[in-house]
Scaffold this active site. Structure first.
Site, PDB file in Angstrom:
ATOM      1  N   ASP A   1       0.826  -1.207   0.000  1.00 60.63           N
ATOM      2  CA  ASP A   1       0.000   0.000   0.000  1.00 60.63           C
ATOM      3  C   ASP A   1       0.857   1.251   0.000  1.00 60.63           C
ATOM      4  OD1 ASP A   1      -2.877  -1.001   0.221  1.00 60.63           O
ATOM      5  OD2 ASP A   1      -1.898  -2.100   1.839  1.00 60.63           O
TER       6      ASP A   1
ATOM      7  N   ASP B   1      -0.823  -2.792  -4.365  1.00 63.51           N
ATOM      8  CA  ASP B   1      -1.028  -1.346  -4.425  1.00 63.51           C
ATOM      9  C   ASP B   1       0.298  -0.606  -4.344  1.00 63.51           C
ATOM     10  OD1 ASP B   1      -3.712  -1.560  -4.842  1.00 63.51           O
ATOM     11  OD2 ASP B   1      -4.341  -0.844  -2.873  1.00 63.51           O
TER      12      ASP B   1
ATOM     13  N   ASN C   1      -5.631  -3.928  -5.942  1.00 65.09           N
ATOM     14  CA  ASN C   1      -6.811  -3.474  -6.684  1.00 65.09           C
ATOM     15  C   ASN C   1      -6.613  -2.113  -7.330  1.00 65.09           C
ATOM     16  OD1 ASN C   1      -6.886  -2.734  -3.773  1.00 65.09           O
ATOM     17  ND2 ASN C   1      -8.697  -1.568  -4.362  1.00 65.09           N
ATOM     18  N   HIS C   2      -5.772  -1.255  -6.764  1.00 62.56           N
ATOM     19  CA  HIS C   2      -5.619   0.084  -7.322  1.00 62.56           C
ATOM     20  C   HIS C   2      -4.851   0.084  -8.624  1.00 62.56           C
ATOM     21  CE1 HIS C   2      -6.969   3.597  -4.810  1.00 62.56           C
ATOM     22  NE2 HIS C   2      -7.396   2.567  -4.114  1.00 62.56           N
TER      23      HIS C   2
ATOM     24  N   ASP D   1      -3.756  -4.095   1.692  1.00 60.55           N
ATOM     25  CA  ASP D   1      -5.056  -3.484   1.395  1.00 60.55           C
ATOM     26  C   ASP D   1      -5.582  -2.701   2.588  1.00 60.55           C
ATOM     27  OD1 ASP D   1      -7.106  -2.634  -0.174  1.00 60.55           O
ATOM     28  OD2 ASP D   1      -8.329  -4.438   0.036  1.00 60.55           O
TER      29      ASP D   1
END
EC number: 3.1.-.-
Length: 441
Positions: free
Chosen positions: A9, A50, A85-86, A181
């Site tokens: 992240d 991410d 996911n990003h 996440d």
């Protein structure tokens, strides 16, 4: 013993509060992780997804990442990672490019062994596609096995993915699960398996008050040791002001002066009663006091004349848009169109063609993408707020109509082609793979 840095992240490229300095901060935080890896005695850097905030990172973000990965490569420290996911795209992933350049290893079904530990990967998978996963991995002779995954897993907050199911259905007995996440670091033990979030490396929202950092994980024959390491990041000043009935802007200024705001992000929260305070006046004053950027969050119940009521925080309208988009319960197709129309870097002149191509692709590859999603709960919305893209409020309200119009246009002109594609997909399951599944399509 095998010793690795577990990070994730990093959201490189996030221009938080529309500030170029904040955008650089996210890259700087990743570079500090790399610097710690070079200074410490670690065998690998493991990234749990991410890496980027956007599926279309800009050139400075890519060049900065490449420079950092080359430093790791020159030192002989492998960079093992999965797709979050990003950054996930429907085509090739940026991580694949770095792997082609010999600067990274994309973890998946096949194990990658470092020392005496075998690392496996599970890219982010949308909830609608998780029933397709069989959690079967290729075995290897190693003392320890570790799964690196991206998602909101149990037993942690906002979970929508059962860690117990992953562990029970996997054919590999994992000693640890390294997660990304959730931006809040946390660790738990499930039936003898350590499960841990490393947290984000920079504050992606004002709710992330604790220091940022990563995990340092040691694997020995007898134990798995997980320790937290903090990073030096740009300071955030959280200024809480409780206003009495006759207090207003002067009381706010007094409280702001009590904090060292030099180059900090100032978050001013107003509570109590008190007079009406204009957010812009507070923000300007905080910047005059040395803050890089300031935002005001007025938690008070303010009576307005007339029937007009609003929950919009005008100091940061992006928050209002993100909340509204979540509440709409849009299908994944609509969200994809939303990103193209409103938040992506597609040139204005190319938006119409880009939307048409996306809808046609979804109609042929993933018709279920047009099924409306469940609306998020307040808890889920709070978590999502820390990682959503910047937005424009007026465009968000029209996203669903845009998707439906584009879908109808594509269907009217390509009905025969779509039918043929669906038939081929049914005959060959591999043809319908969503690249966001990685090796688990």
């Amino acid at each position: 013993m095998t010793r690795v840095i577990h990070t994730g992240d990093t959201h490189i490229g996030y221009q938080q509060y529309h500030s170029p300095e904040r955008r650089q901060d996210f890259l700087d935080a990743f570079e500090r992780v790399v610097a710690d890896a070079l200074d410490g005695d670690v065998d690998a850097v493991v990234h749990a997804g991410d890496l980027y905030h956007d599926r279309r990172p800009e050139l400075p973000d890519l060049l900065g990442t490449l420079a950092a990965l080359r430093r790791l490569d020159d030192a002989g420290i492998p960079f093992l990672a999965i797709v979050g996911n990003h950054e996930s795209t429907r085509g090739g992933q940026w991580l694949d490019l770095f792997e082609r350049l010999g600067l990274a290893t994309r973890l998946g079904r096949d194990p990658h062994v470092v020392g005496d530990v075998a690392f496996y990967g599970l890219d982010h998978v949308p909830r609608s596609r998780r029933d397709e996963l069989d959690y079967q991995f290729d075995s290897v002779d190693a003392d320890r096995a570790v799964l690196v995954a991206h998602g909101l897993f149990t037993p942690f907050a906002h979970a929508d993915w059962e860690t117990e199911t992953v562990l029970a259905e996997s054919n590999v007995d994992f000693d640890a699960v390294l997660l990304g996440d959730n931006h809040v670091p946390d660790t738990a033990e499930l039936d003898g398996t350590w499960v841990t979030y490393c947290g984000s490396t920079e504050r992606a929202s004002a709710s992330e008050r604790d220091p940022r950092g990563y995990n340092l994980v040691e694997f020995t024959p007898d134990a798995v040791d997980i320790r937290r390491r903090t990073l030096e990041t740009r300071p955030f000043a959280f200024v809480e002001v409780d206003l009495a009935g006759d207090e207003g802007i002067e009381r706010v200024r007094q409280r702001v002066r009590e904090f060292d705001l030099e180059d900090a992000v100032a978050i001013v929260e107003l509570r109590g009663e008190g007079e009406t305070v204009t957010p812009a006046a507070v923000e300007s004053f905080a910047v005059e006091e040395g803050a890089l950027v300031a935002r005001v969050n007025d938690k008070r119940d303010i009576d307005d004349d007339g029937d007009l009521a609003t929950d919009v925080t005008f100091a940061d309208p992006d928050d209002a848009v993100r909340e509204r988009v979540r509440e709409m319960g849009l299908s994944s197709a609509a969200l994809d169109v939303d990103e193209t129309v409103r938040a992506s870097k597609v040139a204005d002149s190319n938006v119409r063609d880009e939307v048409r191509e996306r809808v046609e692709s979804l109609l042929s590859d993933d018709p279920d993408a047009f099924v409306a999603a469940e609306r998020e709960s307040d808890a889920e919305a709070e978590e999502s707020e820390s990682v959503e893209d910047a937005a424009d409020a007026e465009d968000a309200a029209a996203v669903e109509d845009t998707a439906e119009t584009a879908a109808e246009a594509a269907t009217d002109t390509d009905t025969e082609t779509t039918a043929d594609t669906d038939s081929e997909t049914a005959a060959d399951p591999a043809a319908s793979r969503d690249s966001s599944l990685g090796d688990f399509a």
